[in-house]
Design a protein around this motif. Structure first.
Motif, PDB file in Angstrom:
ATOM      1  N   ASP A  44       1.000 -13.111  -3.716  1.00 47.12           N
ATOM      2  CA  ASP A  44       1.369 -14.153  -2.760  1.00 47.12           C
ATOM      3  C   ASP A  44       1.417 -13.667  -1.311  1.00 47.12           C
ATOM      4  N   PHE A  45       1.659 -12.361  -1.114  1.00 42.52           N
ATOM      5  CA  PHE A  45       1.923 -11.867   0.243  1.00 42.52           C
ATOM      6  C   PHE A  45       1.538 -10.393   0.306  1.00 42.52           C
ATOM      7  N   GLY A  46       0.973  -9.984   1.440  1.00 41.58           N
ATOM      8  CA  GLY A  46       0.632  -8.573   1.608  1.00 41.58           C
ATOM      9  C   GLY A  46       0.241  -8.291   3.045  1.00 41.58           C
ATOM     10  N   ASN A  47      -0.121  -7.047   3.320  1.00 40.79           N
ATOM     11  CA  ASN A  47      -0.596  -6.720   4.663  1.00 40.79           C
ATOM     12  C   ASN A  47      -1.833  -5.846   4.582  1.00 40.79           C
ATOM     13  N   THR A  48      -2.696  -5.984   5.585  1.00 43.47           N
ATOM     14  CA  THR A  48      -3.935  -5.216   5.648  1.00 43.47           C
ATOM     15  C   THR A  48      -4.259  -4.931   7.107  1.00 43.47           C
ATOM     16  N   GLY A  49      -5.281  -4.120   7.304  1.00 45.06           N
ATOM     17  CA  GLY A  49      -5.814  -3.920   8.641  1.00 45.06           C
ATOM     18  C   GLY A  49      -6.683  -5.092   9.064  1.00 45.06           C
ATOM     19  N   GLN A  78       0.855  -1.175   0.000  1.00 49.13           N
ATOM     20  CA  GLN A  78       0.000   0.000   0.000  1.00 49.13           C
ATOM     21  C   GLN A  78       0.899   1.236   0.000  1.00 49.13           C
ATOM     22  N   LYS A  79       0.285   2.387   0.102  1.00 43.12           N
ATOM     23  CA  LYS A  79       1.042   3.635  -0.008  1.00 43.12           C
ATOM     24  C   LYS A  79       1.981   3.851   1.167  1.00 43.12           C
ATOM     25  N   TYR A  80       1.835   3.036   2.189  1.00 39.30           N
ATOM     26  CA  TYR A  80       2.487   3.308   3.459  1.00 39.30           C
ATOM     27  C   TYR A  80       2.670   1.992   4.196  1.00 39.30           C
ATOM     28  N   GLY A  81       3.645   1.934   5.087  1.00 42.42           N
ATOM     29  CA  GLY A  81       3.811   0.738   5.899  1.00 42.42           C
ATOM     30  C   GLY A  81       5.175   0.101   5.732  1.00 42.42           C
TER      31      GLY A  81
END
Length: 297
Positions: free
Chosen positions: A64-69, A18-21
């Motif tokens: 394959d991989f990511g992050n979310t709230g 994402q745009k940040y993190g």
């Protein structure tokens, strides 16, 4: 080049950012390719505007991989997506908020009754809205949700076509700095605002070591980010298109430390899932622990 060597060069780990993190920081560091090379992998990065489309991309097999709230994995699990929780960051409740324009007459969440509130459908801030309304004695049905992605929501917020906007950092910080938006409520005392790292089940089935390498690299970036927020803001600024002061504000509200999934965190997710099912936002009850990474995978 032998056939085996050629095949090893063909393996690509597809990571959503994402745009940040922390994942954006890892991308900007450029260190992951070298760490994955011994396993025969290169990295392909794709930017998404929010968590829900990341998990949809994992669902259809393009990421394959990511992050979310917190909320996107619940919606994705309810839809049958083959995702797995693999790690999380500690709560950062000030990193998301319900904002109102500087000149708004609204001063408390209870005054949102009958108002239009913009937020990204299926995102962590949808849960913030639900729980903030509940705390203020209102029901979710007492507001008019306006489902908009961050850029469109900001435009609606600026032109006054919505009364409030629920959003996360760094968009939250940008609105506070550039628009002098006021915080009606952030997550403090309402929701945790936990960030999760998720992997495709197929990746864990075939190459679980790859996930471990990514998480180790993220932990290195996390330690660096915590130690020098100004340097991080300067490095991120050009790539995300936001001024250094905005990023510094967001980074100070971020949490640090990337941890394995644990029972207490899953319990928080279960509460979220049960809340969304009760409201009819997901079609069936789910057991969130079913999609936690299993030991040895």
């Amino acid at each position: 080049m032998s056939g085996a060597a050629a095949q090893s060069q063909d393996k690509v780990l597809r990571i959503a950012v994402q745009k940040y993190g922390k994942l954006v920081l890892l991308k900007s560091k450029g260190s992951l390719d070298a760490k994955l090379k011994p396993l025969g992998y290169s990295v392909n990065w794709t930017e998404f505007p929010s968590g829900p489309p990341i998990l949809e991309a994992i669902n259809v097999g393009s990421i394959d991989f990511g992050n979310t709230g917190e909320a996107p994995p619940v919606f994705a699990q309810a839809a049958g997506a083959p995702i797995r929780y693999v790690a999380y960051e500690p709560p950062a409740p000030k990193g998301e908020a319900i904002l109102v324009p500087k000149a708004s007459a609204l001063t408390k969440v209870a005054e949102l009754k009958g108002k239009k509130v913009a937020f990204n459908r299926g995102s962590n801030v949808q849960y913030l809205v639900v729980k903030a309304l509940e705390k203020a004695g209102l029901a979710y049905g007492d507001i008019t949700p306006v489902f908009l992605a961050p850029a469109d929501a900001r435009a609606a917020f600026e032109r006054g076509s919505v009364d409030a906007w629920a959003i996360w950092d760094p968009y939250q910080a940008a609105a506070e700095v550039a628009l002098e938006a006021r915080v009606l409520a952030d997550g403090t005392g309402i929701v945790a605002n936990t960030q999760f790292y998720l992997a495709a089940q197929k990746l864990l089935d075939t190459d679980p070591k790859v996930v471990d390498v990514v998480l180790d690299a993220l932990r290195e970036v996390d330690v660096w980010a915590q130690s020098d927020i100004h340097a991080v803001a300067e490095q991120l600024g050009p790539s995300v298109g936001l001024p250094v002061p905005v990023l510094e504000l967001a980074l100070k509200r971020q949490s640090y430390g990337i941890r394995p999934i644990d029972a207490a965190t899953l319990a928080g997710q279960q509460q979220l899932a049960d809340t969304f099912h009760k409201l009819g936002l997901i079609p069936k009850p789910i057991n969130v622990s079913d999609i936690a990474r299993k030991s040895g995978s």
